[in-house]
Design a protein around this motif. Structure first.
Motif, mmCIF file in Angstrom:
data_model
loop_
_atom_site.group_PDB
_atom_site.id
_atom_site.type_symbol
_atom_site.label_atom_id
_atom_site.label_comp_id
_atom_site.label_asym_id
_atom_site.label_seq_id
_atom_site.Cartn_x
_atom_site.Cartn_y
_atom_site.Cartn_z
ATOM 1 N N GLY A 1 0.836 -1.365 0.038
ATOM 2 C CA GLY A 1 0.614 0.092 0.284
ATOM 3 C C GLY A 1 1.115 1.343 0.028
ATOM 4 N N SER A 2 0.155 2.413 0.618
ATOM 5 C CA SER A 2 1.073 3.031 0.545
ATOM 6 C C SER A 2 2.087 3.369 1.519
ATOM 7 C CB SER A 2 0.489 4.428 0.526
ATOM 8 O OG SER A 2 -0.779 4.492 -0.328
ATOM 9 N N VAL A 3 3.145 4.367 1.726
ATOM 10 C CA VAL A 3 4.468 4.647 2.582
ATOM 11 C C VAL A 3 4.604 6.013 2.235
ATOM 12 C CG1 VAL A 3 4.908 2.058 3.192
ATOM 13 C CG2 VAL A 3 5.988 3.451 1.187
ATOM 14 N N THR A 4 5.768 5.978 2.686
ATOM 15 C CA THR A 4 5.839 7.904 2.875
ATOM 16 C C THR A 4 7.704 7.341 2.584
ATOM 17 O OG1 THR A 4 4.396 8.673 4.232
ATOM 18 C CG2 THR A 4 6.537 10.204 3.693
ATOM 19 N N LEU A 5 8.288 7.721 1.356
ATOM 20 C CA LEU A 5 10.022 7.110 0.817
ATOM 21 C C LEU A 5 10.344 8.648 1.965
ATOM 22 C CD1 LEU A 5 9.267 5.357 -1.646
ATOM 23 C CD2 LEU A 5 9.574 4.760 0.224
ATOM 24 N N SER A 6 11.497 8.866 2.210
ATOM 25 C CA SER A 6 12.593 9.800 2.635
ATOM 26 C C SER A 6 13.820 9.460 2.382
ATOM 27 C CB SER A 6 12.609 9.077 4.276
ATOM 28 O OG SER A 6 13.401 8.463 4.981
ATOM 29 N N PRO A 7 15.099 9.799 2.278
ATOM 30 C CA PRO A 7 16.320 9.581 1.712
ATOM 31 C C PRO A 7 17.207 8.412 3.427
ATOM 32 C CG PRO A 7 16.423 12.460 2.172
ATOM 33 C CD PRO A 7 14.882 11.464 2.692
ATOM 34 N N ALA A 8 15.849 8.512 4.123
ATOM 35 C CA ALA A 8 16.801 6.938 4.486
ATOM 36 C C ALA A 8 16.104 5.490 3.736
ATOM 37 C CB ALA A 8 16.444 7.104 5.901
ATOM 38 N N ALA A 9 17.321 4.676 3.670
ATOM 39 C CA ALA A 9 16.004 3.962 2.318
ATOM 40 C C ALA A 9 14.987 2.503 3.525
ATOM 41 C CB ALA A 9 17.267 2.811 2.957
ATOM 42 N N SER A 10 14.040 2.605 2.628
ATOM 43 C CA SER A 10 13.195 1.721 3.183
ATOM 44 C C SER A 10 12.911 -0.012 3.238
ATOM 45 C CB SER A 10 11.487 2.181 3.078
ATOM 46 O OG SER A 10 11.609 3.997 3.097
ATOM 47 N N VAL A 11 12.712 -0.445 4.037
ATOM 48 C CA VAL A 11 12.974 -1.697 3.761
ATOM 49 C C VAL A 11 11.517 -2.934 3.829
ATOM 50 C CG1 VAL A 11 13.976 -4.355 4.676
ATOM 51 C CG2 VAL A 11 15.650 -1.663 4.870
ATOM 52 N N PHE A 12 11.848 -3.261 2.749
ATOM 53 C CA PHE A 12 10.123 -4.243 2.063
ATOM 54 C C PHE A 12 10.589 -5.649 2.607
ATOM 55 C CE2 PHE A 12 9.662 -0.568 -0.117
ATOM 56 C CZ PHE A 12 8.817 0.225 0.805
ATOM 57 N N THR A 13 9.815 -6.698 2.656
ATOM 58 C CA THR A 13 10.054 -7.987 3.437
ATOM 59 C C THR A 13 9.648 -8.284 2.514
ATOM 60 O OG1 THR A 13 10.760 -7.950 6.118
ATOM 61 C CG2 THR A 13 10.261 -10.075 4.704
ATOM 62 N N LEU A 14 10.426 -9.820 1.393
ATOM 63 C CA LEU A 14 9.249 -10.187 -0.109
ATOM 64 C C LEU A 14 9.033 -11.994 0.729
ATOM 65 C CD1 LEU A 14 8.225 -10.484 -2.386
ATOM 66 C CD2 LEU A 14 10.296 -10.488 -3.244
ATOM 67 N N SER A 15 8.072 -12.609 -0.064
ATOM 68 C CA SER A 15 7.729 -13.776 1.025
ATOM 69 C C SER A 15 7.480 -14.751 0.230
ATOM 70 C CB SER A 15 6.941 -14.425 2.206
ATOM 71 O OG SER A 15 7.912 -13.205 3.543
#
Length: 634
Positions: free
Chosen positions: A3-17
């Motif tokens: 869904g919707s997330v807010t990104l930033s200069p810091a890395a955003s981590v997603f978990t894929l299964s």
């Protein structure tokens, strides 16, 4: 997340299964993850391949375990069993005793279900030999089972008979004096199988009114590889003379119980004794007073007392003052030391007198012991006087150098040392002799500056040989003083030199044939040079000298050289044979001799004159050895 997330200069981590449930081997699936930020969309492909899974076979290490136990002794230590699988799989473990089934001797922990995995699962395997007869050889199996099969590790247990117990001695006998010191303890030695329990108990059977028998340690201990020691002690305090006591020591091990007899006999008090039986003092008028001596009183025991009386002599002193009103008591070790001294100021010059010391027992300390004391005072002896100081190799007078061996000669007026000469031997310098003595038969030589005592090599009534201490290095003048039996000579002043070389000769007179060993051109030993065994040109000679001066650090006065090369600081020596320069093949402090004795190896020049004696000379730091030293040539 999705869904919707807010990104930033810091890395955003997603978990894929992914989930492959219901898919067969060979299935290939494709998917994608889309990420949109503003007008930009990124698509990340996702692929899943379902492949064949390997068999869930288990591995058990080690494949077998062996235990050795001794009947009646502590069980052997546990061992480890490791189980691994290629991937996580459910499994269970159980044990089976194949033989010796009458005793539950094999255990594993943990027991039951567990998950086997590529990381080893460790189990503790233990055995219990209790109830299994000696000589038995038992086997069992540890089985681990999962969905595809079962695997096993074999376990063996060997039960041996215990070694027989050895006990020494078989009995104990003690003898004691009534109200005296307790007799020395004795030792009980028990050798049993390592790990066995040893129980020792002491019991008095007679004389039970007092606790006269004891054992340490008491109770149970565990036998080790070395024999166990127990201390057996008795104490007759409270027992009268004539008492005869009996006790037993019970020693129990896995081999059974043994009893040992202990007897104690109590006798009456012993009479006093004193050592030595006589004491002698001598004193020389004007000299220091004689040293006090010890009179040891014994035989009275720890409860005994005594007092001391002396004949009325003003020169005799005994301490401590053990009087009838205030007697002394022998210490627990059974002796009491009295200090006996003689005061020379209370005796006329050149007189002899005698006295008696009486040691008188009180109560249990029976009897009286008389000890004779003599005191002789003689007239003043002549102090030693130095007539001459020379190099101990060349016997020439002159300056002295650090480390030089010198000879001191006395005047006829009196001795400078003992009538019987002494030199270095196993008594004056016991093996391993690493440093020379500075006192020999009452002789000392003191050097100034520094008050340094010189190492001695020879003492007699007319001559004393010693080493000049390295501590005089650079002194403007050197003073020496000789002491013999406490009497001191006048001070003799000598000049200082950096070197003062002298060659040791075979006659020991400073001139004549050199003391030299010789070797041919091939290095073969050709014996000592002499008129009957002359040398040839080109041969090597080995000779010794002193007066080479300061040596390399550490320069220790009187030290025996035990390794080489230790070199003189003045530099290489110069050697001439028949006035021809000789090649010096080796030079250093002589190994096995005191520092200050140098070894020189030189080659005889080819042009030396033959069929006669030729001169040998040594130069060190611009100074030359004595004339008149010769070498025999073929």
């Amino acid at each position: 997340p999705t869904g919707s997330v807010t990104l930033s200069p810091a890395a955003s981590v997603f978990t894929l299964s992914v989930n492959q449930s219901g898919m067969g081997v060979g299935a290939t699936c494709n998917g994608a993850v889309s990420i949109t930020a503003g007008s930009i969309t990124k698509v990340i492909p996702v692929n899943l391949a379902v492949v064949w899974a390997p068999s869930a076979a288990l591995t058990m290490l080690p494949s077998s375990l062996t235990f050795e136990a001794v009947a009646g002794i502590a069980d052997p230590p546990s061992q480890a069993l490791a189980v691994t699988a290629p991937y996580d799989t459910a499994a269970s473990v159980k044990v089976t005793e194949n033989t010796c089934t009458g005793a539950a001797w094999l255990t594993v922990s943990p027991l039951g279900s567990f998950t086997a995995s590529p990381s080893a699962t460790t189990f503790t395997v233990s055995v219990t030999a209790s109830g299994i007869p000696a000589g038995s050889y038992c086997s069992g199996t540890i089985n681990v089972t999962n969905s595809i099969g079962s695997w096993g590790t074999t376990v063996f247990l060997k039960v041996s008979a215990a070694a027989p117990t050895q006990i020494s001695p078989s009995s104990f006998t003690f003898s004691a004096t009534a109200r005296g010191a307790a007799p020395a303890s004795q030792t009980l030695i028990v050798s049993a199988q390592a790990g066995a329990s040893i129980t020792a108990v002491a019991t008095a059977q007679t004389c039970t009114d007092i606790q006269w028998l004891s054992l340490f340690p008491g109770g149970s201990i565990t036998a080790g590889t070395a024999p166990a020691s127990f201390t057996v002690s008795v104490d007759q305090l409270g027992l009268d003379a004539g008492a005869s006591c009996r006790g037993i020591l019970s020693v129990s091990t896995n081999s059974g119980t043994r009893t040992l007899l202990v007897t104690l006999s109590v006798t009456g008090a012993q009479p006093l004794s004193a050592t030595p039986a006589g004491i002698s003092f001598t004193h020389e008028t004007g000299g220091p007073g004689p040293a006090p001596q010890i009179l040891s009183v014994s035989g009275v025991g720890r409860a005994g007392t005594f007092w001391v009386a002396t004949t009325s002599k003003s020169w005799l002193r005994v301490s401590p003052s053990c009087t009838a009103a205030s007697p002394c008591t022998v210490t627990n070790d059974g002796t009491f030391d009295l200090i006996v001294a003689a005061d020379p100021t209370a005796l006329n010059t050149a007189a002899t007198d005698s006295a008696v010391i009486s040691v008188i027992g009180v109560g249990q300390a029976l009897g009286t012991v008389n000890v004779g004391v003599s005191f002789t005072r003689t007239a003043t002896a002549t102090a030693p006087a130095i007539a001459l100081v020379t190099n101990a190799a060349s016997y020439l007078t002159g300056p002295v150098a650090p480390g030089e061996m010198i000879a001191i000669f006395g005047k006829p007026s009196g001795p400078i040392g003992p009538d019987t000469a002494s030199s270095l031997n196993d008594i004056t310098c016991p093996a391993p002799c690493t440093s020379l003595p500075t006192t020999m038969d009452g002789v000392e030589v003191i050097f100034q500056p520094g008050g340094v005592r010189a190492p001695l090599t020879y003492v007699s009534s007319k001559q004393v040989n010693c080493l000049v201490p390295y501590e005089i290095l650079g002194a403007p003048a050197v003073e020496i003083q000789l002491s013999y039996l406490g009497r001191v000579s006048d001070v003799v002043t000598l000049q200082y030199a950096a070197t003062q070389p002298g060659i040791f000769t075979a006659p020991g007179t400073g001139t004549g044939l050199v003391s030299a060993q010789q070797y041919d051109t091939q290095g073969n030993y050709m014996g000592q040079n002499s008129s009957d065994n002359p040398a040839s040109p080109g041969w090597f000679i080995t000779f010794y000298a002193t007066g080479e001066g300061m040596i390399s650090d550490p320069a220790v006065t009187g030290k025996v050289t035990n390794a080489g090369p230790v070199l003189p600081l003045i530099g290489p020596p110069g050697v001439t044979i028949d006035n021809l320069p000789a090649t010096v093949a080796y030079f250093a402090e002589a190994v096995g001799f005191v520092a200050g004795v140098m070894q020189i190896n030189a080659v005889i020049p080819a042009a030396v004159r033959l069929g006669q004696t030729v001169g040998l000379s040594l130069a060190m730091g611009g100074r030359y050895s004595q004339p008149g030293v010769v070498l025999y040539m073929k």
